[in-house]
Design a protein around this motif. Structure first.
Motif, PDB file in Angstrom:
ATOM      1  N   PRO A 143      11.242  -4.061   7.273  1.00 25.00           N
ATOM      2  CA  PRO A 143      11.114  -5.022   6.172  1.00 25.00           C
ATOM      3  C   PRO A 143      11.884  -6.317   6.411  1.00 25.00           C
ATOM      4  O   PRO A 143      11.528  -7.371   5.872  1.00 25.00           O
ATOM      5  N   THR A 159       7.022  -0.606   4.300  1.00 25.91           N
ATOM      6  CA  THR A 159       6.352  -1.418   5.326  1.00 25.91           C
ATOM      7  C   THR A 159       6.451  -0.757   6.698  1.00 25.91           C
ATOM      8  O   THR A 159       5.608  -0.975   7.567  1.00 25.91           O
ATOM      9  N   LEU A 182       4.427   0.127  -1.241  1.00 29.15           N
ATOM     10  CA  LEU A 182       5.371  -0.891  -0.799  1.00 29.15           C
ATOM     11  C   LEU A 182       5.509  -1.896  -1.944  1.00 29.15           C
ATOM     12  O   LEU A 182       4.503  -2.375  -2.479  1.00 29.15           O
ATOM     13  N   THR A 215       2.936  -0.605   8.533  1.00 29.49           N
ATOM     14  CA  THR A 215       2.757  -1.514   9.677  1.00 29.49           C
ATOM     15  C   THR A 215       3.658  -1.196  10.855  1.00 29.49           C
ATOM     16  O   THR A 215       3.524  -1.819  11.914  1.00 29.49           O
TER      17      THR A 215
END
Length: 259
Positions: free
Chosen positions: A72, A64, A46, A68
Motif C-alpha cells: 500500500p 492491495t 480494500l 495487486t
C-alpha cells in the motif's frame, strides 16, 4: 469554476482549490463503507481515501497486497499517477471520458448537502505484479466542495471480482442510501472494445422482428429458438446500446440505420 469534462481535467482544476471538507465527516463515511464491506462474504475489501486536490492517497489498506501484490505504500507515495500506471488503458479511457463525466453531471443535478449520500460503482481492470489483469469492483462516494460542488475527496472500497467477472464490459451504477437499503438511480454499460458492442447477426434478426411488433413468442417460433433465448438477446441489445426499453432500442437502431 467551469466543470471539467474528464477525470484528468478535473484533477488539474481542483488542485487549486483549498481543502474545505470536514475531516470528521470523512472518518464517518469510511466507517460506513467498512461496515458494508464486512457484510460481504469471502472477500477482503480494500479501503481507500483520495485527496483530489493533491492527487494523493491518504488511506490505502493492506488488501492491495492480495489484489495487486503491491505494498500500500506504493500507492500512498505514488498517488493517482501510480494507479494510472497499472490501470488497464482501455478501461481508464472509459472512466476518464465517460464514467467520471456522468458522475459529475449527476452531482451537478443534486444539492451539494446530500452528495455524500450517493454511491458510485463501476468495475475495471488493474495489473497484478505477475502481469495478469485483475477485474475489480469499486464502490465509493465523493465529498464535494460546499462552494463549487466539485469532488475534492473520493473514498470507498475495492473488491476483487475475478471469480465473477469474465467479460470485458464495464458496468456503472449510481445509488442512494436510504432507510430501507439502497435505491438504484442510474446504470450504464460501456464497451472498451468496439467489437464487443456490435450486435450479432442473430440479434439483428431478433431486432428486425421486434421492430415489426412481433412478441418474443412469435420471434422464437420464426427463428426456431427458445423464447428465453429471444429475451436474452433483447437484454444484451439493451446493454450494448445503453437503452432502457425496446422503444428506445428500436429508435436508436433506426437512427443508426441498423434496421
Amino acid at each position: 469554476m467551469k466543470v471539467a469534462q474528464t477525470f484528468e481535467k478535473h484533477l488539474q482544476q481542483v488542485c487549486f482549490l483549498p481543502e474545505e471538507i470536514d475531516q470528521q465527516g470523512v472518518s464517518q463515511l469510511l466507517d460506513k463503507f467498512e461496515q458494508l464491506g464486512n457484510t460481504m462474504l469471502n472477500t477482503a475489501p480494500l479501503y481507500f481515501l483520495i485527496d483530489y486536490t493533491k492527487s494523493q492517497y491518504l488511506l490505502m489498506t493492506n488488501s492491495t497486497l492480495e489484489i495487486t501484490n503491491r505494498d500500500p505504500r506504493e500507492f500512498l507515495e505514488g498517488g493517482i499517477p501510480m494507479l494510472k500506471s497499472i490501470y488497464q488503458p482501455d478501461d481508464f479511457r472509459i472512466y476518464n471520458e465517460k464514467i467520471f463525466p456522468v458522475n459529475l453531471r449527476f452531482l451537478q443535478s443534486q444539492p451539494q448537502a446530500i452528495h455524500h449520500e450517493f454511491i458510485f460503482s463501476y468495475n475495471f481492470r488493474i495489473k497484478h505484479k505477475n502481469g495478469n489483469m485483475v477485474p475489480i469492483l469499486q464502490r465509493g462516494c465523493y465529498l464535494t466542495s460546499p462552494v463549487t460542488g466539485q469532488p475534492i475527496y473520493s473514498l470507498g472500497m475495492v473488491t476483487d471480482i475475478s471469480p465473477l467477472k469474465k467479460d470485458r464490459i464495464i458496468y456503472q451504477t449510481i445509488e442512494r442510501r436510504t432507510e430501507n437499503g439502497r435505491q438504484l438511480l442510474e446504470e450504464n454499460y460501456y464497451y472498451p472494445y468496439e467489437e464487443d458492442s456490435q450486435l450479432s447477426s442473430q440479434e439483428l434478426r431478433v431486432l428486425g422482428y421486434m421492430a415489426e411488433g412481433l412478441s418474443s413468442k412469435q420471434i422464437a417460433w420464426k427463428l426456431n429458438i427458445a423464447e428465453n433465448t429471444v429475451n436474452n438477446h433483447r437484454k444484451n441489445m439493451l446493454k450494448k446500446t445503453n437503452t432502457k426499453n425496446v422503444a428506445e432500442l428500436i429508435a436508436v437502431a433506426c437512427r443508426a440505420r441498423i434496421i
